[in-house]
Structure formats: structure tokens, C-alpha cells
Scaffold this motif. Sequence first.
Motif, PDB file in Angstrom:
ATOM      1  N   LEU A 106       0.833  -1.199   0.000  1.00 21.19           N
ATOM      2  CA  LEU A 106       0.000   0.000   0.000  1.00 21.19           C
ATOM      3  C   LEU A 106       0.864   1.243   0.000  1.00 21.19           C
ATOM      4  O   LEU A 106       1.911   1.288   0.657  1.00 21.19           O
ATOM      5  CB  LEU A 106      -0.904   0.029   1.245  1.00 21.19           C
ATOM      6  CG  LEU A 106      -2.104  -0.905   1.295  1.00 21.19           C
ATOM      7  CD1 LEU A 106      -2.806  -0.774   2.641  1.00 21.19           C
ATOM      8  CD2 LEU A 106      -3.074  -0.615   0.165  1.00 21.19           C
ATOM      9  N   TYR A 142      -8.233   1.843   8.177  1.00 22.40           N
ATOM     10  CA  TYR A 142      -7.049   1.569   7.372  1.00 22.40           C
ATOM     11  C   TYR A 142      -6.196   0.447   7.953  1.00 22.40           C
ATOM     12  O   TYR A 142      -5.470  -0.217   7.210  1.00 22.40           O
ATOM     13  CB  TYR A 142      -6.236   2.846   7.165  1.00 22.40           C
ATOM     14  CG  TYR A 142      -6.894   3.739   6.141  1.00 22.40           C
ATOM     15  CD1 TYR A 142      -7.056   3.312   4.824  1.00 22.40           C
ATOM     16  CD2 TYR A 142      -7.394   4.985   6.489  1.00 22.40           C
ATOM     17  CE1 TYR A 142      -7.698   4.097   3.887  1.00 22.40           C
ATOM     18  CE2 TYR A 142      -8.033   5.793   5.548  1.00 22.40           C
ATOM     19  CZ  TYR A 142      -8.188   5.339   4.251  1.00 22.40           C
ATOM     20  OH  TYR A 142      -8.821   6.117   3.323  1.00 22.40           O
ATOM     21  N   ALA A 146      -5.364  -2.528   5.524  1.00 23.31           N
ATOM     22  CA  ALA A 146      -3.996  -3.032   5.353  1.00 23.31           C
ATOM     23  C   ALA A 146      -3.917  -4.523   5.667  1.00 23.31           C
ATOM     24  O   ALA A 146      -3.225  -5.283   4.976  1.00 23.31           O
ATOM     25  CB  ALA A 146      -3.037  -2.255   6.239  1.00 23.31           C
ATOM     26  N   MET A 149      -5.411  -6.327   2.622  1.00 19.77           N
ATOM     27  CA  MET A 149      -4.521  -6.328   1.466  1.00 19.77           C
ATOM     28  C   MET A 149      -3.342  -7.268   1.679  1.00 19.77           C
ATOM     29  O   MET A 149      -2.939  -8.002   0.765  1.00 19.77           O
ATOM     30  CB  MET A 149      -4.028  -4.904   1.204  1.00 19.77           C
ATOM     31  CG  MET A 149      -5.126  -3.924   0.810  1.00 19.77           C
ATOM     32  SD  MET A 149      -5.879  -4.297  -0.792  1.00 19.77           S
ATOM     33  CE  MET A 149      -4.578  -3.744  -1.887  1.00 19.77           C
ATOM     34  N   ILE A 254      -4.784   2.257  -6.601  1.00 15.02           N
ATOM     35  CA  ILE A 254      -4.020   1.884  -5.416  1.00 15.02           C
ATOM     36  C   ILE A 254      -2.955   0.844  -5.774  1.00 15.02           C
ATOM     37  O   ILE A 254      -1.816   0.906  -5.291  1.00 15.02           O
ATOM     38  CB  ILE A 254      -4.965   1.355  -4.315  1.00 15.02           C
ATOM     39  CG1 ILE A 254      -5.742   2.537  -3.714  1.00 15.02           C
ATOM     40  CG2 ILE A 254      -4.196   0.605  -3.226  1.00 15.02           C
ATOM     41  CD1 ILE A 254      -6.758   2.136  -2.669  1.00 15.02           C
TER      42      ILE A 254
END
Length: 300
Positions: A106, A142, A146, A149, A254
Motif C-alpha cells: 500500500l 485503514y 492493510a 490487502m 491503489i
Amino acid sequence: MNKIKLLIVCLMVTAVASAQEFMATVTVDYQQVQGSNNQVFQTLEKSLRDFINTTKWTEGRYKIHEKIEANFLVIVTGRSGSTYQARLQVQSRRPVYNSTYYTPVLNFVDANFDFEYTEFEELIFNPRKFSGKNLTDVIAYYVYFALGMDSDTFQKEGGTPYFNIARQITTNANGSRYTGWGEIDGNKSRATLINNVMKSDNSTLRNLYYQYHRVGLDGMSDNETKAKNTIGNALLTLSFYQKGNYALFYPLDIFFMAKKDEISKIFSGGMMSSVDIAGVKEVLTALSPTNSQLWNNLKK
């Protein structure tokens, strides 16, 4: 007896230290804010770092080398009493198997990070309720994003449980006075982002994260040519997004923000692959034209 007690204490401390999921750095940049009380920003920085690194975010147990390395940069642009206007940059990376290399996962900025904070207040996150102050809610969103991801890079759609929690946080924030949460706030809003990540349309991109990282990069030390072929073929699957209206599909942005330089390096030298590099260039240029100079230099 004292030695036994000390050993028990050490084991307890080690267990707690290894339970949390993040090894994050937090920086609060307040250069744009005039004022004499700068201590509040230093306190906020420490409080956020402790909040991210000591909160138990999942049911799993993470060993030291499994912790997610992340950076949270809070850029404060204005202040009125206990109300702050800011931007938030979130970065994360994960190690590549059998190497000293870390691959970025990220790297992007949320421009709508306004919040309330009183120095020394305890930072608490309730996954079932909006805090009313926006600080812990945005950070927790977030954190789970995270986590999702990162998990997608190790297992096909492995991040789904964490994305679901992130989506619940956006639901909790419905009706709040803070911008950046609702779909009405645009394609980069938190609700739009997480809904797009969870859409069936995004399964191609999520599968790419797994193929690119777990099968591709993690296999680079064993067979570089095979790994490059895997990565190149995974990138070719992005042609799916050329066929529809995905010009404002933020999950793609992203991906490119985090991976553009790495893709360029992978296909700039080393062992030659057999991937259709012309096809890769075409797809990447169509989806990320601002990086066309990078894509033009790709080679097998």
C-alpha cells in the motif's frame, strides 16, 4: 522462586508482544500549523503508535517476523481548539520469501482526515459504534484495510474477513458530520473503496495480488524466469478492466501507486522471461497512462 516468577513474567510479556499484528511507525507532521503548544502533536503521535501496535485487531497470533510493517503519516493542515484538519498517508509492505527484499503493498493518501483530539485522551476503538471524533475510526478502517490487502497477497481473497470489518466501520460512520466516509463523497471515499474491493468485479485484481506476490515474487529465488512469467501473466489479466467503465476504479489506482516502480524493476533486466511483454505494455498503458514512460521501458 524469584527466578521462576521472573521467567513467568518474561513469558507473559513475550506472549503479549507477539500477539499484536502491526509493527507500525507513526509520524504527525504539524509544520503547517502555527501555535505554541506543539507537545500535543508529539503526544498524539505516541498515542497513535501505541494504539496501532498494541491493539489486538484479529483472532490470530502473529510472530515477530509475521507482523505487518506499516507507516502512518498524519499531515495536519489546520487546527481550531481540539478540532484538526489533516491528510493521512498509509504505506505497508511485506517480506518476500527467502530474501531480504520487502515488497510494497500500500502507498496512498486519504485527503479527508478531519478529527477531534484532546491531549492524553485514551484512544479506544469500538467496531460496533462510531466514536464521534473520527480519529480512531479512520485509523482502524485503514488498519483493517492493510490487514486485508496483506492477507490477499498470501491467500486467494484471504483478506475478506478484514475487509468486512472495514466495511462495517463505514456503516457505523453513516450520518456522521465528517466527510470521506460515504459514497456521496466520491470514488475515493472509504465506503466506495471498500465496496469496490468487495465487488465481484474486483476478484480479478484480488487474484492478481496472490499470483503476483505468493506465486511470483515468493518464487523468485527458486526460478526467476518462472516467477517473471507468473507476474507478467498476472498483469495481463488486468485486460478485464479495459472492457468496462473502470476509469475511476480506485482499487486499480491503489495497485499502481504501490507497484509501478517495482514492476518497472522486475522487467528491466535479469533473466529473460517468455511473457507477452507487448501485451503487458498495452494493458498497463491503457489502465495507467500517467505511468506510460515506465511501461514503455519494460522488456522481457
